[in-house]
Design an enzyme around this catalytic site. Sequence first.
Site, PDB file in Angstrom:
ATOM      1  N   GLU A 150      55.039-147.441  54.773  1.00 49.50           N
ATOM      2  CA  GLU A 150      54.768-148.883  54.729  1.00 49.50           C
ATOM      3  C   GLU A 150      54.639-149.517  56.111  1.00 49.50           C
ATOM      4  OE1 GLU A 150      57.835-150.618  52.296  1.00 49.50           O
ATOM      5  OE2 GLU A 150      56.954-149.833  50.460  1.00 49.50           O
ATOM      6  N   GLU A 302      56.182-144.566  45.537  1.00 48.78           N
ATOM      7  CA  GLU A 302      57.338-145.384  45.147  1.00 48.78           C
ATOM      8  C   GLU A 302      56.923-146.366  44.070  1.00 48.78           C
ATOM      9  OE1 GLU A 302      59.530-147.496  48.237  1.00 48.78           O
ATOM     10  OE2 GLU A 302      59.256-145.812  49.608  1.00 48.78           O
TER      11      GLU A 302
HETATM   12  C1  FCB Z   1      60.299-150.089  49.779  1.00 51.07           C
HETATM   13  C2  FCB Z   1      60.932-149.148  50.786  1.00 51.07           C
HETATM   14  C3  FCB Z   1      62.112-148.377  50.242  1.00 51.07           C
HETATM   15  C4  FCB Z   1      62.964-149.219  49.323  1.00 51.07           C
HETATM   16  C5  FCB Z   1      62.140-149.938  48.299  1.00 51.07           C
HETATM   17  C6  FCB Z   1      62.920-150.761  47.330  1.00 51.07           C
HETATM   18  O1  FCB Z   1      59.611-151.096  50.447  1.00 51.07           O
HETATM   19  O2  FCB Z   1      59.992-148.210  51.244  1.00 51.07           O
HETATM   20  O3  FCB Z   1      62.820-147.840  51.325  1.00 51.07           O
HETATM   21  O4  FCB Z   1      63.758-150.045  50.061  1.00 51.07           O
HETATM   22  O5  FCB Z   1      61.193-150.742  48.937  1.00 51.07           O
END
Ligand code: FCB
Length: 391
Positions: A150, A302
């Site tokens: 990110e 994610e």
């Molecule tokens: C993302 C991050 C991860 C975690 C999630 C909830 O932005 O990459 O580390 O904190 O959010």
Amino acid sequence: MKKLKFPKDFLWGTATSAYQVEGGIGNSDWSKVYPAGLACNHYNLYEKDFDLIKKLNQNAYRFSIEWSRIEPEEGKFDKREIEHYRRYLQSLKARKITTIVTLHHFTNPLWLAKIGGWANKKVVFYFSRFANRVFDEYKDLVDFWITINEPLIYGSISYLERRWPPKKRNPILFLKTLRNQITCHKKIYEIFHKSKNNFQIGIVKHNSYFEPFNSKSPLDRFNAKVYRYFWNEYFLNRIKNHLDFVGLNYYSRDKVGIKFPFQKGSENEGKWSDIGWEIYPEGIYHVLKGLKKYNLPIYITENGLADAKDKLRKDFIKNHLYWVHKAIEEGVDVKGYFHWSLMDNFEWEKGFDPRFGLIEIDYKTLERKIRPSALFYAKICKENALILCRD
Ligand code: FCB
């Protein structure tokens, strides 16, 4: 009953990052500002956690290697820590779990932070030297490499919003960070690909589903377009020739536009996670369709929610996977899904309260407890399919 089959060899897993789960990291830029203490003590309990991954039928695991452990002082590499991560990787391989390694997941060694962190051009040399060393050590054990997690979240929260170290509000430093991230990524991609090893290397992008606050307003619609371009696409456009795959982190939708007190626009409706992020499964479909033009395999690196009571997680997974499946049916090349997270962990400046885990952590005893939603997900992983019942 309807069975939505996923493609052959689909990766089903979970994701974590070192600082959030390992514990005992005392030498990073986060250590003093937001100490994570022992966290989940994953550093010592990883074998146990990998057994749980296996038990829950996951075939892949995404995690990060902590730079401040490997290189605690500039140019000095710690052999003990290098061996630790070797054992860690070997132990995943022994269980036949596909390995996805993130090289930068928000934290930095203190020495780097002291000389200006990612805003300093020297980071390109330092980060690629670290990456190179890690690659040389572990290239036979890693299937997928991720350079940076990110980049825009990291840059904007650290250098514009003042919430994360170094807690600055300086657009110039933000832009320098962005430039250095792009250079780093491309350089590392090129270095790694000089090797004949069998691996893939990519980036992890946080993309949101931007909608106009008021769909009738041309200004709001324009606003949503601008966000889509700058937040979702700009970075990828700059590195698109240096990617084997795109990693997508999808959490929520954002409504953008001008909100007058008297304006009747559509507010975000629906359900919210414990930390107020809107749950909007359909958004993942639109974001995936938006990524199709890059013509690259996509891994959802994610997707998850804070839900301490585990009341919403099962539906969250089901509904998001429904929309992922629809995108696949319409030709988007999604090859894997990683739920955030394997277990409850340290949620950055929010600390330990948000509960993102499929596995619950008792922070007093460090006991791991499988949540019902983890079993639901385990079934999907096992079947390589989502079974929809009419209820
Ligand atoms: C993302 C991050 C991860 C975690 C999630 C909830 O932005 O990459 O580390 O904190 O959010």
